[in-house]
Write a protein that holds these residues in place. Structure first.
Motif, PDB file in Angstrom:
ATOM      1  N   ASN A   1      12.441  18.724 -22.871  1.00 12.51           N
ATOM      2  CA  ASN A   1      13.579  17.867 -23.230  1.00 12.51           C
ATOM      3  C   ASN A   1      14.472  17.499 -22.049  1.00 12.51           C
ATOM      4  OD1 ASN A   1      12.686  18.094 -25.864  1.00 12.51           O
ATOM      5  ND2 ASN A   1      14.088  19.769 -26.361  1.00 12.51           N
ATOM      6  N   VAL A   2      13.970  17.590 -20.832  1.00 10.44           N
ATOM      7  CA  VAL A   2      14.729  17.141 -19.662  1.00 10.44           C
ATOM      8  C   VAL A   2      13.774  16.448 -18.698  1.00 10.44           C
ATOM      9  CG1 VAL A   2      14.494  19.379 -18.501  1.00 10.44           C
ATOM     10  CG2 VAL A   2      16.313  17.795 -17.810  1.00 10.44           C
ATOM     11  N   SER A   3      14.205  15.311 -18.173  1.00  8.75           N
ATOM     12  CA  SER A   3      13.353  14.513 -17.296  1.00  8.75           C
ATOM     13  C   SER A   3      14.222  13.685 -16.363  1.00  8.75           C
ATOM     14  CB  SER A   3      12.443  13.585 -18.114  1.00  8.75           C
ATOM     15  OG  SER A   3      13.221  12.727 -18.943  1.00  8.75           O
ATOM     16  N   ILE A   4      13.582  13.048 -15.390  1.00  6.46           N
ATOM     17  CA  ILE A   4      14.287  12.166 -14.466  1.00  6.46           C
ATOM     18  C   ILE A   4      13.544  10.833 -14.404  1.00  6.46           C
ATOM     19  CG2 ILE A   4      13.062  13.112 -12.446  1.00  6.46           C
ATOM     20  CD1 ILE A   4      15.608  12.488 -10.809  1.00  6.46           C
ATOM     21  N   ARG A   5      14.306   9.769 -14.508  1.00  9.23           N
ATOM     22  CA  ARG A   5      13.727   8.430 -14.406  1.00  9.23           C
ATOM     23  C   ARG A   5      14.054   7.876 -13.027  1.00  9.23           C
ATOM     24  NH1 ARG A   5      15.640   5.597 -19.020  1.00  9.23           N
ATOM     25  NH2 ARG A   5      17.506   4.998 -17.853  1.00  9.23           N
ATOM     26  N   VAL A   6      13.003   7.513 -12.293  1.00 12.71           N
ATOM     27  CA  VAL A   6      13.190   6.976 -10.936  1.00 12.71           C
ATOM     28  C   VAL A   6      12.678   5.538 -10.893  1.00 12.71           C
ATOM     29  CG1 VAL A   6      13.077   9.227  -9.824  1.00 12.71           C
ATOM     30  CG2 VAL A   6      10.985   7.931 -10.150  1.00 12.71           C
ATOM     31  N   GLU A   7      13.388   4.693 -10.196  1.00 14.26           N
ATOM     32  CA  GLU A   7      13.028   3.279 -10.023  1.00 14.26           C
ATOM     33  C   GLU A   7      12.897   3.021  -8.537  1.00 14.26           C
ATOM     34  OE1 GLU A   7      12.095  -0.489 -11.517  1.00 14.26           O
ATOM     35  OE2 GLU A   7      12.955   1.063 -12.812  1.00 14.26           O
ATOM     36  N   LEU A   8      11.656   2.704  -8.093  1.00 14.83           N
ATOM     37  CA  LEU A   8      11.402   2.521  -6.663  1.00 14.83           C
ATOM     38  C   LEU A   8      11.517   1.062  -6.259  1.00 14.83           C
ATOM     39  CD1 LEU A   8      10.036   5.360  -7.254  1.00 14.83           C
ATOM     40  CD2 LEU A   8       8.516   4.823  -5.346  1.00 14.83           C
ATOM     41  N   ASP A   9      11.912   0.859  -5.019  1.00 16.89           N
ATOM     42  CA  ASP A   9      11.930  -0.468  -4.419  1.00 16.89           C
ATOM     43  C   ASP A   9      10.559  -0.694  -3.768  1.00 16.89           C
ATOM     44  OD1 ASP A   9      12.230  -2.774  -2.957  1.00 16.89           O
ATOM     45  OD2 ASP A   9      14.081  -2.176  -1.958  1.00 16.89           O
ATOM     46  N   PRO A  10       9.769  -1.656  -4.267  1.00 11.67           N
ATOM     47  CA  PRO A  10       8.414  -1.847  -3.718  1.00 11.67           C
ATOM     48  C   PRO A  10       8.404  -2.163  -2.218  1.00 11.67           C
ATOM     49  CG  PRO A  10       8.694  -3.062  -5.770  1.00 11.67           C
ATOM     50  CD  PRO A  10      10.052  -2.578  -5.371  1.00 11.67           C
ATOM     51  N   ARG A  11       9.472  -2.778  -1.729  1.00 15.92           N
ATOM     52  CA  ARG A  11       9.520  -3.134  -0.307  1.00 15.92           C
ATOM     53  C   ARG A  11       9.969  -1.963   0.567  1.00 15.92           C
ATOM     54  NH1 ARG A  11       6.113  -7.177  -0.143  1.00 15.92           N
ATOM     55  NH2 ARG A  11       6.803  -9.080  -1.234  1.00 15.92           N
ATOM     56  N   HIS A  12      10.674  -0.998  -0.024  1.00 19.41           N
ATOM     57  CA  HIS A  12      11.152   0.173   0.729  1.00 19.41           C
ATOM     58  C   HIS A  12      10.930   1.432  -0.109  1.00 19.41           C
ATOM     59  CE1 HIS A  12      13.044  -2.652   3.522  1.00 19.41           C
ATOM     60  NE2 HIS A  12      13.552  -3.271   2.475  1.00 19.41           N
TER      61      HIS A  12
ATOM     62  N   THR B   1       0.818  -1.209   0.000  1.00 22.46           N
ATOM     63  CA  THR B   1       0.000   0.000   0.000  1.00 22.46           C
ATOM     64  C   THR B   1       0.853   1.261   0.000  1.00 22.46           C
ATOM     65  OG1 THR B   1      -1.858  -1.082   1.100  1.00 22.46           O
ATOM     66  CG2 THR B   1      -1.740   1.305   1.273  1.00 22.46           C
ATOM     67  N   LYS B   2       1.916   1.293   0.795  1.00 17.01           N
ATOM     68  CA  LYS B   2       2.788   2.469   0.870  1.00 17.01           C
ATOM     69  C   LYS B   2       3.445   2.726  -0.482  1.00 17.01           C
ATOM     70  CE  LYS B   2       5.104   5.811   2.768  1.00 17.01           C
ATOM     71  NZ  LYS B   2       4.432   7.089   3.108  1.00 17.01           N
ATOM     72  N   PHE B   3       3.868   1.668  -1.153  1.00 12.57           N
ATOM     73  CA  PHE B   3       4.488   1.790  -2.471  1.00 12.57           C
ATOM     74  C   PHE B   3       3.530   2.458  -3.455  1.00 12.57           C
ATOM     75  CE2 PHE B   3       4.689  -0.342  -6.661  1.00 12.57           C
ATOM     76  CZ  PHE B   3       5.907   0.150  -7.120  1.00 12.57           C
ATOM     77  N   TRP B   4       2.297   1.984  -3.491  1.00 14.10           N
ATOM     78  CA  TRP B   4       1.320   2.568  -4.419  1.00 14.10           C
ATOM     79  C   TRP B   4       0.926   3.982  -4.016  1.00 14.10           C
ATOM     80  CZ3 TRP B   4      -0.932  -2.852  -3.870  1.00 14.10           C
ATOM     81  CH2 TRP B   4      -0.452  -3.679  -4.910  1.00 14.10           C
ATOM     82  N   ASP B   5       0.912   4.272  -2.703  1.00 14.11           N
ATOM     83  CA  ASP B   5       0.633   5.641  -2.257  1.00 14.11           C
ATOM     84  C   ASP B   5       1.685   6.604  -2.797  1.00 14.11           C
ATOM     85  OD1 ASP B   5      -1.614   4.864  -0.871  1.00 14.11           O
ATOM     86  OD2 ASP B   5      -0.620   4.764   1.082  1.00 14.11           O
TER      87      ASP B   5
END
Length: 371
Positions: A229-240, A194-198
């Motif tokens: 033309n500028v952006s940031i790609r973020v990859e989250l850890d679902p457990r943290h 739930t926290k991950f999706w929040d």
């Protein structure tokens, strides 16, 4: 004939003295199938009638005309039964999904479990009553689906379960398990995420997401627009999800470098007690464009080669580093363009050439070969 028939099929017996009605079972691949054969008074097969149990009908679906043909043309009942067994054996081999037709108690077990769980939780069930989709809500009110593929020996055999999750779905199952117990395990998994999706919902609501185009509940990556033309790609850890995610800044080097310096200098300020959106804003020292302040078209700049924004699943992510140009390109388009120029050169996995717009130096990674 009767002696040979009974010898070959001991469970198929005549019901009258005239031996015009046979009832019982035939055995194919160690499975028994109930059938009834009614012969006319002259005992000729041309006027015979065949009655099958529901399992046999299920297996012979699509082969009815073949069975009728064999019934009319077989020399005697023994020959027809042999032909029928052959058809069943071939059919079972060609259609392995029919090898394990559930017994009647399977359906009563399934109905009983659904009544206990609640029919309101059922989103879908297929015509064979083997695949179900159950709906569930997490504590934030998001709806999720759990697909359950039941085995013919349910509940002795564990079902196959799948759901749109960012982590593998691991379900514990025993022969005493039920759909209700499985469903409750799924609710616990949803609660743990739930926290991950929040976190992702806040990012989706307060920023412009460039990729994925239509995020689903299994996606852990977001490419967030920072400017043109500028952006940031973020990859989250679902457990943290509250921890610092993997970050990759994309865009022209003269724009990305200051942002990268801020990210590295302020990384120690990351506070897990604050949301990821809040932390990214503070660490990068920026205000993200949002649906409330900007139109998405401001960031959906088309490729300078193919003149399209989206190429299959890709969007323009290669940008000319010259501040006076800044034209974006799809990686695949730029690679193909530079590869066709005699002045371009390759070094390891990089291709060096000139920008199609301003002729200033530009670099692109060599496109990976599709298998």
């Amino acid at each position: 004939m009767e002696g040979s028939l009974v010898e070959e099929n001991p469970l198929l017996l005549p019901l009258n003295k005239e031996k015009t009605i046979y009832d019982g079972f035939i055995t194919v691949q160690e499975r028994d199938f109930r059938l009834r054969i009614e012969l006319p008074a002259d005992r000729k097969l041309t006027g015979a009638r065949l009655h099958c149990c529901w399992q046999l009908k299920h297996l012979l679906r699509g082969f009815e005309h073949v069975v009728k043909q064999r019934l009319r043309r077989s020399a005697d009942l023994i020959a027809f039964i042999l032909e029928l067994k052959t058809i069943l054996e071939v059919n079972l081999k060609q259609l392995p999904e029919f090898c394990s037709v559930p017994q009647p108690q399977y359906y009563s077990q399934l109905i009983g479990e659904m009544e206990t769980l609640g029919w309101s939780k059922l989103l879908f069930i297929d015509a064979d009553f083997r695949t179900l989709t159950l709906k569930a809500e997490d504590s934030s009110g998001r709806e999720h689906g759990l697909t359950v593929k039941l085995k013919s020996k349910h509940p002795t055999e564990a079902p196959e379960c799948s759901a749109n999750l960012p982590v593998p779905l691991v379900i514990s199952w025993t022969p005493q398990s039920t759909l209700e117990l499985l469903y409750n395990q799924f609710l616990l998994v949803l609660e743990s995420l739930t926290k991950f999706w929040d976190v992702l919902d806040e990012i989706d609501n307060k920023t412009w997401i460039l990729e994925p185009e239509k995020p689903n509940r299994s996606d852990t990556m977001r490419r967030i627009a920072i400017g043109t033309n500028v952006s940031i790609r973020v990859e989250l850890d679902p457990r943290h999800p509250e921890m610092l995610p993997e970050c990759c800044l994309l865009g022209a080097e003269h724009v990305v470098t200051p942002l990268r310096n801020k990210l590295n200098a302020n990384m120690h300020l990351w506070n897990p007690d604050f949301s990821v959106f809040h932390n990214l804003r503070d660490v990068l020292e920026i205000e993200f464009p949002s649906p409330a302040t900007h139109e998405k078209s401001c960031f959906s700049v088309e490729c300078g080669i193919c003149y399209a924004y989206r190429l299959e699943d890709a969007i323009p992510d290669q940008v000319c580093n010259d501040p006076r140009c800044g034209q974006p390109f799809h990686q695949a388009c730029l690679y193909e363009w530079l590869r066709g120029l005699p002045s371009s050169r390759q070094s390891f996995s990089l291709l060096f050439g000139e920008c199609p717009y301003c002729t200033k130096p530009i670099t692109v990674k060599v496109a990976a070969q599709k298998s």
